[in-house]
Design an enzyme around this catalytic site. Structure first.
Site, PDB file in Angstrom:
ATOM      1  CG  HIS A  80      -2.049  -0.981   1.111  1.00  0.00           C
ATOM      2  ND1 HIS A  80      -2.904  -1.023   0.027  1.00  0.00           N
ATOM      3  CD2 HIS A  80      -2.459  -1.977   1.933  1.00  0.00           C
ATOM      4  CE1 HIS A  80      -3.786  -1.991   0.196  1.00  0.00           C
ATOM      5  NE2 HIS A  80      -3.527  -2.586   1.337  1.00  0.00           N
TER       6      HIS A  80
ATOM      7  NE  ARG B 197      -6.238  -0.502  -7.076  1.00  0.00           N
ATOM      8  CZ  ARG B 197      -5.402   0.401  -7.577  1.00  0.00           C
ATOM      9  NH1 ARG B 197      -5.717   1.694  -7.506  1.00  0.00           N
ATOM     10  NH2 ARG B 197      -4.271   0.038  -8.139  1.00  0.00           N
TER      11      ARG B 197
ATOM     12  NE  ARG C 133     -10.783  -4.528  -8.106  1.00  0.00           N
ATOM     13  CZ  ARG C 133      -9.530  -4.436  -7.647  1.00  0.00           C
ATOM     14  NH1 ARG C 133      -8.562  -5.098  -8.241  1.00  0.00           N
ATOM     15  NH2 ARG C 133      -9.249  -3.666  -6.622  1.00  0.00           N
TER      16      ARG C 133
ATOM     17  CD  GLU D   3      -7.623 -10.823  -9.058  1.00  0.00           C
ATOM     18  OE1 GLU D   3      -6.823 -10.035  -8.531  1.00  0.00           O
ATOM     19  OE2 GLU D   3      -8.850 -10.625  -9.079  1.00  0.00           O
TER      20      GLU D   3
ATOM     21  CG  ASN E 119      -0.336  -5.477  -7.998  1.00  0.00           C
ATOM     22  OD1 ASN E 119       0.582  -5.405  -8.798  1.00  0.00           O
ATOM     23  ND2 ASN E 119      -1.009  -4.428  -7.586  1.00  0.00           N
ATOM     24  CG  ASP E 120      -4.096 -10.454  -5.565  1.00  0.00           C
ATOM     25  OD1 ASP E 120      -3.293 -10.405  -4.625  1.00  0.00           O
ATOM     26  OD2 ASP E 120      -5.265 -10.035  -5.478  1.00  0.00           O
TER      27      ASP E 120
ATOM     28  NE  ARG F 246      -0.663  -6.891  -3.108  1.00  0.00           N
ATOM     29  CZ  ARG F 246      -1.771  -6.532  -3.715  1.00  0.00           C
ATOM     30  NH1 ARG F 246      -2.450  -7.409  -4.407  1.00  0.00           N
ATOM     31  NH2 ARG F 246      -2.195  -5.296  -3.669  1.00  0.00           N
TER      32      ARG F 246
ATOM     33  CB  CYS G 299      -5.419  -3.277 -14.034  1.00  0.00           C
ATOM     34  SG  CYS G 299      -6.120  -4.750 -13.286  1.00  0.00           S
TER      35      CYS G 299
END
Length: 574
Positions: free
Chosen positions: A191, A298, A334, A433, A456-457, A467, A504
């Site tokens: 984050h 998001r 999303r 993902e 990311n995932d 992560r 993304c």
């Protein structure tokens, strides 16, 4: 003598300023018996007043930087600090038990918090328990003469040094004065890293020891381009990095000239470069950066910034605002991605051993359909005002996608029957993902309208590496051939069925990954708005035909993340 601290380059740029340690003090204390109870009562009242002054200053700063509504959270803290019932109980406890102010404060506020937390039928009151704990911590800090750091009160150029940074920490900061973040924890997808790129502040994360080494007011050079910081630099180092910082600013000035130009390779191939956003307010930055679309909205932030589930009308207004602001450009929204590390105080979730592998995202939506249907109705109503695409997160099976699509179809027909205007060209896509989804991409591509690869995932799940855990951050390997083969398979599967493939995750804006993704034919690259012009500039100098010649060598011959990175960087113009 200067000292170098290495970490992970999380946000481009170079910052030079004195250190500001955003580190929580040790607030442990001992229970004591006292004779002079009036003295303890005076101490409590002074600490309450000092805390009230702190919170008022933070509130005023938040209102200026974030807006009146967002600053209202601090009104609850001010109300607690002035609560006559709580103050009376603290003073009575001191008198009756003849104990020190610290212990009386703890006993009373802990009881208040537990009482509120027990109100399971009233989520709003349960949330106030956290406010009581926060306020108690601030008062205790003044009693111990160890004030808490107040990022809202930074009023001179600083490099913020922290063990970790939360969204609430960064929300209080004045971007005018914060020249960089140096953080112990995290990787490029943490984050704090994502927030630093959103704020366009240089950052180095995963340093492991910054808070142990750096003291308040130490001079620090923060190099977010190469991932290190220099503490107490000498004159030569100061001059060297000041010149590098100036050069980087000149580069950014050149990038800004590309704002209104298309994203085209040197040999004329067009790609779509889009922005990731979290709130409707982020559209301004996306448009200023020349985003050709919103590749990821998001929506969970609408839920996280509310004291209760947002209503259909509230969501409709937010989605409508984004669609209208993008002036006909595509907007991928999303559906709610709650769970994992994103919690809602008013929507208790079960305790899980592995929350990232548990009850989250589409799994919650399909289970709690009243929440999902409300969001879909808001999206459908907003579709009349722009080019809407809806994306479902954490899809693992075709059955999940089919169920989500069926609910969407049902709500769409209800609105049409009611005479509500709904667009007839809404595309439905999925986040890719989960490795199983990537492996079955050829079948998904027959049913979905588009893919958006959430790296990311996908990286987290592919390498079985949390992560957010800095101990396994070495497994964040966006160039690993195993991952690249998976991504190439997904893109090829989409194109075979005449569908588009987007990305993304943070990898979409990675300067080493971009040439590889161009070679694979990725259609859309969605990223933090601050990366858009840099990527557009990079694309302008790359020849896709040449990149395609390089791709087989990478996918077939390279064995490691490091080998791929080295090979790409060796090639001319990459």
């Amino acid at each position: 003598m200067s000292e170098r601290i290495t970490g992970i380059a999380a946000s481009d740029g170079i910052g030079i300023a004195k250190a500001y340690r955003l580190v929580q003090p040790d607030l442990t204390f001992e229970k004591k018996t006292v004779d002079d109870t009036e003295h303890e009562i005076t101490r409590v009242k002074q600490a309450l007043q000092a805390s009230s002054n702190d919170v008022q200053a933070i509130r005023d700063s938040a209102e200026k930087s974030l807006g009146k509504k967002e600053a209202e959270i601090f009104d609850a803290h001010l109300a607690i600090l002035a609560d006559p019932e709580m103050i009376s109980q603290i003073t009575d406890t001191i008198k009756q038990k003849k104990i020190n102010a610290e212990e009386a404060l703890f006993e009373v506020t802990d009881n208040f918090a537990k009482t509120l937390q027990a109100m399971e039928d009233n989520p709003y009151m349960q949330e106030r328990a956290t406010d009581v704990k926060d306020v108690s911590k601030r008062v205790l800090s003044h009693l111990l003469n160890k004030p808490l750091p107040n990022p809202a009160l930074i009023h001179e150029p600083v490099i913020v040094v922290a063990h970790d940074l939360t969204p609430s920490d960064t929300a209080q900061m004045n971007r005018k004065y914060v020249k960089g973040f140096l953080v112990d924890l995290g990787g490029r997808t943490s984050h704090s890293a994502i927030m630093s790129r959103t704020l366009e502040i240089p950052a180095v994360v995963g340093s492991e020891k910054a808070t142990q080494v750096v003291k308040n007011d130490d001079e620090v050079i923060l190099n977010g381009l190469d991932g290190f910081a220099v503490v107490a630099p000498d004159d030569q180092e100061q001059q060297q990095y000041a010149a590098e910082a100036q050069h980087f600013e000149q580069e950014r000035a050149e990038w800004r000239k590309l704002k209104n130009q298309p994203s085209v390779s040197a040999d004329g191939q067009h790609f779509e470069v889009a922005a990731n956003i979290g709130t409707p307010n982020d559209v301004t930055a996306a448009m200023s950066a020349g985003a050709e679309a919103v590749g990821l909205f998001r929506t969970e932030f609408l839920y996280m910034n509310s004291d209760e589930l947002p209503t259909e009308d509230a969501q409709f207004e937010a989605y409508k605002r984004v669609l209208e602001a993008m002036k006909g450009k595509p907007v991928v929204i999303r559906t709610m991605d709650i769970g994992g590390d994103k919690h809602l105080p008013y929507l208790p979730l079960p305790e899980e051993m592995n929350p990232f592998l548990g009850y989250r995202a589409i799994r919650i939506s399909l289970d709690r359909q009243e929440i999902f249907r409300t969001q879909l109705r808001a999206l459908l109503r907003a579709s009349h005002y722009g080019q809407l695409r809806i994306m479902f997160p954490m899809i693992a099976t075709l059955d999940e996608f089919r169920s989500a699509k069926q609910i969407f179809t049902e709500e769409k027909q209800k609105l049409i029957d009611q005479g509500t205007a709904v667009a007839d060209d809404i595309k439905l896509g999925i986040m890719v993902e989960i490795p199983a989804t990537a492996a079955f991409a050829d079948q998904f591509a027959k049913e979905v309208d588009f893919f958006s690869i959430g790296t990311n995932d996908l990286i987290q799940y592919t390498f079985a590496a949390d992560r957010g855990n800095d101990r396994v951050s070495y497994l964040y390997q966006p160039y690993n051939p195993a991952l690249l083969r998976m991504i190439n398979r997904v893109i090829s599967a989409a194109h075979k069925e005449g569908k588009t493939a987007a990305m993304c995750g943070e990898m979409a804006g990675d300067k080493v990954a971009v040439p590889l993704l161009m070679a694979m034919g990725l259609d859309e690259y969605s990223m933090s708005a601050t990366s858009i012009l840099r990527v557009r500039s990079q694309m302008k100098h790359l020849n896709v035909a040449d990149l395609k010649k390089l791709l087989p060598e990478i996918l077939e011959n390279c064995k490691t993340n490091a080998e791929v990175k080295q090979l790409v960087e060796q090639k001319e113009n990459i």
